[in-house]
Design a protein around this motif. Structure first.
Motif, mmCIF file in Angstrom:
data_model
loop_
_atom_site.group_PDB
_atom_site.id
_atom_site.type_symbol
_atom_site.label_atom_id
_atom_site.label_comp_id
_atom_site.label_asym_id
_atom_site.label_seq_id
_atom_site.Cartn_x
_atom_site.Cartn_y
_atom_site.Cartn_z
ATOM 1 N N GLN A 219 -93.711 -52.804 4.109
ATOM 2 C CA GLN A 219 -92.387 -53.096 3.581
ATOM 3 C C GLN A 219 -92.382 -54.370 2.749
ATOM 4 O OE1 GLN A 219 -90.080 -53.128 7.245
ATOM 5 N NE2 GLN A 219 -89.370 -51.037 6.883
ATOM 6 N N CYS A 220 -91.644 -54.323 1.647
ATOM 7 C CA CYS A 220 -91.479 -55.477 0.767
ATOM 8 C C CYS A 220 -90.347 -56.345 1.308
ATOM 9 C CB CYS A 220 -91.169 -55.002 -0.657
ATOM 10 S SG CYS A 220 -90.719 -56.328 -1.789
ATOM 11 N N TRP A 223 -86.671 -56.233 -0.056
ATOM 12 C CA TRP A 223 -85.835 -55.042 0.118
ATOM 13 C C TRP A 223 -84.417 -55.502 0.469
ATOM 14 C CZ3 TRP A 223 -87.239 -50.642 4.133
ATOM 15 C CH2 TRP A 223 -86.388 -49.554 3.916
ATOM 16 N N GLU A 290 -97.318 -56.932 0.859
ATOM 17 C CA GLU A 290 -97.353 -55.706 1.663
ATOM 18 C C GLU A 290 -98.627 -54.898 1.412
ATOM 19 O OE1 GLU A 290 -94.637 -54.775 -1.903
ATOM 20 O OE2 GLU A 290 -94.905 -56.422 -0.469
ATOM 21 N N VAL A 378 -93.294 -49.209 -3.520
ATOM 22 C CA VAL A 378 -92.030 -49.938 -3.424
ATOM 23 C C VAL A 378 -91.235 -49.714 -4.709
ATOM 24 C CG1 VAL A 378 -90.968 -52.229 -3.312
ATOM 25 C CG2 VAL A 378 -92.944 -51.693 -1.866
ATOM 26 N N ARG A 380 -89.209 -51.054 -7.191
ATOM 27 C CA ARG A 380 -88.822 -52.375 -7.680
ATOM 28 C C ARG A 380 -87.836 -52.319 -8.843
ATOM 29 N NH1 ARG A 380 -93.571 -53.736 -5.142
ATOM 30 N NH2 ARG A 380 -93.468 -55.830 -4.247
#
Length: 392
Positions: A219-220, A223, A290, A378, A380
């Protein structure tokens, strides 16, 4: 007066627990010898499970030392964002010459190699290319010792405009640099208390470590839905508020400098991380924390299952001399176990383990595995096309 029964609920500050070891975190703090709390003078590294334990060890909000107050602030922020963190804190005397950061190894060794991310506070020392190189070297050395971790570095920010200098580059994937801090509350008060004569950055290191230790490896921490920072007024380490900085400079600090700081988003309350950069090249597979954490977890898991096979026998087909099919299947299954668990937990999109049966193990004693992991991307950037139509 009639009879009565009163039950008063109290907070026992019982440490929370989390499964696995992804939340295990370290924090290294450098300060003047005279500022180090008595409890840390003989035992420089200690496990601190709650803020109460930290305060009992002399890390208090009203300490005489400014550096100790800053440490208390970072611990408070870390525990606020992740009450279940497993934390090891090391307090060391700031060296007179160049820093070797060897103390990171000391903390990781104390934790038996279990720390997954470690923060380094050097709020009175400006960022330098030499520091990044040294920290990356420490990270690489620990990886060679099977004690992989990510390093989050918090240096002094003398001027956010000067910080735009690009120090990011290839092969710096184990280091991330925090240049953000809070512009209000305790963090801002500490920054003002330091005084202009010896100004140092307080940093938002505790916030970043709290988010990292709480996030799953894939996980970033930027988020928006999952990881609000709780920082109401984002600032940089020189006290400049983010809202007062030109957008072009912020873009440079983000995409070119690859630094970590707090930002706001229109329509969203509070603030969030700008991204999860490492100081590696932006096109690297390990450009984000991540990605590094996910691969580190895969490596640790594979090692756990494959290492017991060392020194064992493998069988070959007596006709072809190649590895027997059942030996290949066994080895691939062993290496699969950790990755299967990661895929099940949503940390990988997929994986594949291959062992080439044509390897000449009889001559070399070497069995080579080829393992491919499919990451969990992810999102972005979002592009939405909208317009009027006669009908839909």
């Amino acid at each position: 007066m009639g009879t009565s029964l009163t039950i008063q609920r109290e907070n026992g500050n019982v440490p929370k627990t989390l499964p696995g070891e992804d939340h295990i975190t370290g924090l290294v703090f450098y300060m003047a010898a005279g500022d180090i709390p008595d409890a840390f003078r003989t035992e420089r590294v200690q496990a601190l499970s709650t803020i109460d334990v930290a305060e009992a060890a002399g890390i208090t909000a009203d300490a005489a030392s400014w550096a100790v107050k800053v440490l208390h602030y970072h611990l408070s922020e870390l525990y606020r964002l992740n009450p279940a963190v497993s934390l090891y804190v090391g307090i060391f005397e700031k060296p007179q010459g160049a820093q070797t950061f060897a103390e990171l190894k000391t903390v990781q060794n104390y934790a038996a190699g279990r720390i997954r991310q470690i923060g380094v506070w050097c709020g009175d020392t400006p960022l330098s290319a030499e520091a990044l190189t040294t920290l990356q070297g420490i990270g690489d050395a620990l990886a060679d010792e099977e004690a992989e971790l990510s390093i989050v570095y918090a240096p002094k920010v003398s001027s956010v405009k000067q910080q735009a200098v690009n120090l990011a580059g290839a092969n710096q994937s184990r280091v991330s640099v925090v240049i953000g801090q809070t512009g209000s509350g305790t963090g801002a008060e500490l920054y003002k208390d330091k005084g202009n004569a010896a100004k140092a950055s307080v940093s938002g290191l505790g916030v970043v470590l709290g988010l990292l230790s709480r996030a799953k490896v894939h996980q970033c921490i930027a988020w928006i839905k999952e990881f609000p920072t709780g920082v109401s007024l984002p600032a940089f380490g020189d006290g400049t508020l983010v809202r007062d900085v030109d957008k072009a400079l912020i873009e440079t600090l983000d995409t070119t400098g690859r630094y970590l700081f707090f930002v706001t988003h229109t329509g969203q309350a509070g603030s969030y991380m700008n991204d999860s950069h490492t100081m590696d090249s932006g096109i690297s597979d390990y450009a984000t924390i991540e990605s590094v954490r996910t691969m580190d977890k895969a490596v640790r898991g594979i090692r756990t299952y494959v290492k017991p096979e060392l020194g064992g026998n493998v069988y070959v087909d007596p006709t072809t001399g190649q590895l027997a099919s059942y030996t290949v299947a066994h080895l691939e299954t062993v290496a699969n176990q950790a990755l299967e668990a990661m895929e099940r937990d949503g940390e990988l999109s997929g994986y594949k383990v291959e062992v080439d049966p044509a390897q000449d193990v009889a001559s070399t004693g070497l069995v080579e595995f080829v393992i491919k992991n499919v990451a969990v991307p992810v999102m972005r950037h979002v592009r939405i096309k909208i317009g009027f139509a006669k009908s839909v």
